[in-house]
Design a protein around this motif. Structure first.
Motif, mmCIF file in Angstrom:
data_model
loop_
_atom_site.group_PDB
_atom_site.id
_atom_site.type_symbol
_atom_site.label_atom_id
_atom_site.label_comp_id
_atom_site.label_asym_id
_atom_site.label_seq_id
_atom_site.Cartn_x
_atom_site.Cartn_y
_atom_site.Cartn_z
ATOM 1 N N ALA A 100 0.847 -1.192 0.000
ATOM 2 C CA ALA A 100 0.000 0.000 0.000
ATOM 3 C C ALA A 100 0.884 1.243 0.000
ATOM 4 O O ALA A 100 1.909 1.275 0.682
ATOM 5 C CB ALA A 100 -0.887 0.003 1.237
ATOM 6 N N VAL A 101 0.444 2.246 -0.750
ATOM 7 C CA VAL A 101 1.208 3.500 -0.822
ATOM 8 C C VAL A 101 1.035 4.251 0.495
ATOM 9 O O VAL A 101 -0.082 4.602 0.866
ATOM 10 C CB VAL A 101 0.719 4.368 -1.999
ATOM 11 N N VAL A 102 2.132 4.448 1.201
ATOM 12 C CA VAL A 102 2.041 5.148 2.482
ATOM 13 C C VAL A 102 2.641 6.546 2.427
ATOM 14 O O VAL A 102 2.342 7.394 3.259
ATOM 15 C CB VAL A 102 2.695 4.344 3.625
ATOM 16 N N GLU A 103 3.511 6.814 1.451
ATOM 17 C CA GLU A 103 4.029 8.176 1.278
ATOM 18 C C GLU A 103 4.065 8.475 -0.205
ATOM 19 O O GLU A 103 4.364 7.605 -1.013
ATOM 20 C CB GLU A 103 5.441 8.305 1.843
ATOM 21 N N GLY A 104 3.794 9.712 -0.526
ATOM 22 C CA GLY A 104 3.799 10.115 -1.925
ATOM 23 C C GLY A 104 2.420 9.965 -2.519
ATOM 24 O O GLY A 104 1.461 9.740 -1.788
ATOM 25 N N PRO A 105 2.276 10.058 -3.828
ATOM 26 C CA PRO A 105 3.340 10.159 -4.829
ATOM 27 C C PRO A 105 4.024 11.532 -4.837
ATOM 28 O O PRO A 105 3.379 12.551 -4.681
ATOM 29 C CB PRO A 105 2.595 9.940 -6.149
ATOM 30 N N PHE A 106 5.344 11.477 -5.005
ATOM 31 C CA PHE A 106 6.144 12.689 -5.119
ATOM 32 C C PHE A 106 6.640 12.799 -6.550
ATOM 33 O O PHE A 106 6.917 11.797 -7.198
ATOM 34 C CB PHE A 106 7.345 12.623 -4.183
ATOM 35 N N ALA A 107 6.775 14.039 -7.045
ATOM 36 C CA ALA A 107 7.314 14.255 -8.391
ATOM 37 C C ALA A 107 8.722 14.806 -8.252
ATOM 38 O O ALA A 107 8.935 15.808 -7.573
ATOM 39 C CB ALA A 107 6.426 15.239 -9.145
ATOM 40 N N GLU A 108 9.678 14.114 -8.835
ATOM 41 C CA GLU A 108 11.073 14.542 -8.695
ATOM 42 C C GLU A 108 11.678 14.764 -10.076
ATOM 43 O O GLU A 108 11.511 13.933 -10.974
ATOM 44 C CB GLU A 108 11.864 13.460 -7.959
ATOM 45 N N PRO A 109 12.411 15.878 -10.272
ATOM 46 C CA PRO A 109 13.017 16.137 -11.583
ATOM 47 C C PRO A 109 14.071 15.078 -11.898
ATOM 48 O O PRO A 109 14.780 14.606 -11.008
ATOM 49 C CB PRO A 109 13.650 17.517 -11.429
ATOM 50 N N ASP A 110 14.131 14.702 -13.158
ATOM 51 C CA ASP A 110 15.131 13.711 -13.571
ATOM 52 C C ASP A 110 16.524 14.320 -13.470
ATOM 53 O O ASP A 110 16.755 15.426 -13.975
ATOM 54 C CB ASP A 110 14.904 13.301 -15.037
ATOM 55 N N GLY A 111 17.440 13.622 -12.846
ATOM 56 C CA GLY A 111 18.837 14.004 -12.866
ATOM 57 C C GLY A 111 19.178 15.265 -12.100
ATOM 58 O O GLY A 111 20.299 15.747 -12.160
ATOM 59 N N LEU A 112 18.234 15.814 -11.433
ATOM 60 C CA LEU A 112 18.498 17.040 -10.684
ATOM 61 C C LEU A 112 17.788 16.930 -9.348
ATOM 62 O O LEU A 112 16.761 16.272 -9.242
ATOM 63 C CB LEU A 112 17.892 18.248 -11.414
ATOM 64 N N ARG A 113 18.319 17.637 -8.377
ATOM 65 C CA ARG A 113 17.566 17.707 -7.132
ATOM 66 C C ARG A 113 16.483 18.761 -7.295
ATOM 67 O O ARG A 113 16.693 19.778 -7.951
ATOM 68 C CB ARG A 113 18.486 18.103 -5.983
ATOM 69 N N ALA A 114 15.326 18.502 -6.650
ATOM 70 C CA ALA A 114 14.210 19.434 -6.812
ATOM 71 C C ALA A 114 14.571 20.814 -6.287
ATOM 72 O O ALA A 114 14.040 21.829 -6.730
ATOM 73 C CB ALA A 114 12.977 18.906 -6.091
ATOM 74 N N ASP A 115 15.513 20.856 -5.322
ATOM 75 C CA ASP A 115 15.862 22.157 -4.761
ATOM 76 C C ASP A 115 17.167 22.700 -5.351
ATOM 77 O O ASP A 115 17.775 23.608 -4.803
ATOM 78 C CB ASP A 115 15.940 22.070 -3.233
ATOM 79 N N ALA A 116 17.600 22.152 -6.487
ATOM 80 C CA ALA A 116 18.809 22.673 -7.135
ATOM 81 C C ALA A 116 18.561 24.123 -7.554
ATOM 82 O O ALA A 116 17.460 24.448 -8.003
ATOM 83 C CB ALA A 116 19.156 21.825 -8.357
#
Ligand code: ADP
Ligand code: MG
Length: 618
Positions: A100-116
């Motif tokens: 069962a999904v307990v966290e997320g769904p999160f969207a993350e940029p490919d190859g980069l940190r989201a906070d770059a």
């Protein structure tokens, strides 16, 4: 030379040779050498994502799943997925898991940190640079699937295993959300109703807690449930401390609720078959209701020990009260004073004085006996105040019994006892001729809903007396109904809702009234076998002692902000995962975490709006 133009087109230039004509043939050869065109493994057909390799942050029993951006919306929070390891010959272990999904769904940029800085800056400047992204969810393994059965997992899914979404029909079955009473829709799904069964003895009779801050949605949940329980043939009794439920027989006219009902595809409607009770001499918030009765309490149903508790007697007062009670018992056995029926005789024979009082002994009788005792100690000779005819007619005999009894002296203690009983009498709620005790047989009929309006008592003590006496009455009735069911009648199911349960069952009150509360606890424990389910509703669960929380098996948790309360609930409710607990302080009105006995796992639910009318309380 071929030049890449800013628009990506290639311009012809004579300086550069054209592509060799056998280029595609060469390419095909390369591909064949490498084993042919890339074929997705069959196991990945229909998969939304794959399990990720573990990191030092990985935890047992939870796995990270990565998915392409376009699949993210197919794996919402709380949804179920199936993790299929590839077969043994393809490098897998052939095992299959449900999670069962307990966290997320999160969207993350490919190859980069989201906070770059690159991402942040461009986003702030108007998002001219939006990198491709993927999804990530954290799932909790519910079990390994063997022959379509779920067993506790012994291994961990392998990395890079395909993950498929389980459809809503199978989800409802897997999570065991089926039953005749629907609470609402699971959050995150298109349409997965969350229901429970009134047929099961391990659900409602094991008691329910509806907890959450004011405005969280408790009363809406309760009123909606009452209607549905009634429709399912369960009898419901609700102790309505604020007079909030006295108009449930009408359809709601609240604009917000009507809109919410329409959105959910439900019709506004009143609860059927509602009877209203209010304490004799006290008002009700719906005097117009035709099916309305006043009721009184019976002193004989109160254990003398409970009376002493309620009146807060000290040792000296207790000694005198019990002395008078002893005298009462002797006098009541005298046929001239009290003509006993055969039934009464039997009752006396089995009397448990921690549970109940002496049959036919009224509060007026008890008061008068105490007063005669006090007068005797003081040497007073005027007994004109006697109203009990049997006492007036047999005064000499009564006085001789009292004389024999060797009364403890100290008149002030006697007068205190007399005064307390007199105050209780002045409430005019015991043994009144103009009202009777509630009709428990009628109250336990299938589908009957009884509202006990306590809004005008303005005393938690009186409410507690009423609640204990009616609970006891219902319990005895359910005992009787149980006997009948042994002889072939279908068992009557009863749910009792206690609003503002902290007033009745707080640690403080339990300390003040241990006898009364032991009675309640006994009823709760026996209720499990007699189909008497209690439903405690409160905005102050911190006041409920562990003994009471320990009685609760089903939870509806609306918004709770208090960290201490959450951590206490965590101890009684191991099955709720951290992700859900984290959401508890921020739930919207009408959202709740539902954990009912029989469900595979707790769920966040959008509770159905109520079709019936709740009276506004300030
Ligand atoms: N299930 C629900 N669906 C829609 N609105 C709701 C729901 N539950 C609560 N609300 C909204 O929140 C308000 C407060 O709910 P209420 O049941 O009175 O909370 P509580 O009894 O916990 O104080 C309601 O008047 C309504 O506007
Ligand atoms: Mg409320």
């Amino acid at each position: 030379m071929n030049q890449l133009q800013p628009n990506g087109a290639v311009s012809n230039s004579d300086a550069v040779p054209t592509m060799p004509s056998d280029f595609t043939d060469l390419l095909d050869e390369e591909i064949n050498l490498a084993g042919g065109e890339f074929q997705e493994d069959e196991a990945f057909h229909g998969a939304v994502g794959r399990t990720m390799y573990d990191t030092p942050a990985s935890k047992d029993n939870t796995v990270t799943i990565l998915l392409p951006a376009e699949e993210i919306r197919r794996v919402p929070s709380q949804s179920l997925v199936r993790i299929k390891s590839r077969p043994l010959d393809k490098g897998g272990d052939g095992r299959q898991y449900i999670a069962a999904v307990v966290e997320g769904p999160f969207a993350e940029p490919d190859g980069l940190r989201a906070d770059a800085p690159l991402v942040v800056t461009t986003t702030v400047r108007g998002a001219t640079f939006t990198p491709r992204y993927h999804g990530r969810v954290q799932v909790e393994i519910l079990g390994e699937e063997i022959d379509n059965k779920l067993v506790p997992p012994r291994f961990r899914p392998l990395p890079n295993s395909p993950v498929v979404v389980i459809d809503e029909t199978e989800t409802a079955e897997r999570l065991r959300l089926l039953g005749d009473v629907t609470i609402g829709l699971a959050v995150g799904y298109e349409s997965v109703p969350v229901s429970f069964s009134t047929e099961r003895k391990d659900v409602l009779p094991r008691h329910t807690g509806i907890l959450g801050t004011t405005g969280g949605g408790k009363s809406t949940t309760v009123s909606g449930l009452i209607g549905k329980l009634g429709t399912s043939g369960v009898a419901v009794v609700i102790f309505d401390t604020e007079g909030e439920y006295t108009q449930m027989m009408q359809a709601t006219d609240d604009a917000g609720m009507l809109a919410a009902l329409a959105q959910r595809g439900l019709e506004p409607q009143g609860v059927k078959n509602v009877g209203l009770y209010h304490l004799v001499g006290r008002a009700t918030t719906n005097a117009q209701h035709p099916d309305r009765r006043q009721f009184c309490l019976k002193y004989e149903n109160l254990s003398p020990y409970a009376v002493m508790e309620i009146l807060n007697f000290n040792d000296a007062q207790q000694e005198r009260f019990l002395k008078a009670y002893d005298i009462a018992r002797r006098l009541m056995r005298d046929p001239k004073i009290n003509p006993f029926s055969k039934e009464d005789e039997e009752k006396v024979f089995e009397l448990d004085e921690m549970e109940e009082g002496y049959p036919r002994l009224t509060l007026q009788m008890m008061y008068e006996l105490v007063r005669i005792c006090a007068d005797t100690v003081e040497g007073a000779e005027n007994f004109d105040y006697l109203r009990v005819k049997a006492f007036r007619d047999n005064l000499p005999q009564i006085r001789s019994v009292i004389k024999e009894a060797q009364l403890p002296k100290v008149i002030s203690s006697w007068r205190k006892v007399q005064g307390s009983l007199s105050r209780l009498l002045r409430l005019k709620i015991f043994d009144t001729p103009q009202a009777t005790t509630p009709d428990y047989k009628a109250m336990t009929k299938p589908g009957r809903v009884t509202v006990i309006d306590l809004s005008d008592t303005d005393s938690p003590q009186i409410n507690n007396l009423v609640i204990s006496e009616i609970l006891r009455g219902l319990h005895l009735q359910q005992d009787e109904n149980y006997q009948a069911s042994e002889k072939g009648e279908s068992m009557r199911k009863v749910v009792v809702v206690i609003e503002e349960a902290h007033e009745f069952l707080s640690k403080e009150r339990i300390k003040q009234m241990p006898v009364l509360h032991q009675q309640i606890e006994r009823i709760a424990k026996r209720g499990r076998k007699r189909w008497l389910g209690l439903m405690f509703v409160t905005q102050l669960p911190q006041h409920l002692p562990d003994e009471v929380l320990g009685l609760i098996n089903n939870y509806v948790l609306h918004k709770i902000a208090d960290i201490n309360v959450i951590s206490r609930l965590k101890r009684s409710l191991g099955s709720v995962d951290e992700g859900l607990w984290n959401r508890l302080p921020n739930l919207a009105p009408g959202q709740a975490i539902i954990s009912f006995a029989g469900m595979t796992r707790p769920l966040l639910v959008a509770i159905d709006p109520t079709p019936c009318r709740l009276r506004m309380i300030e």
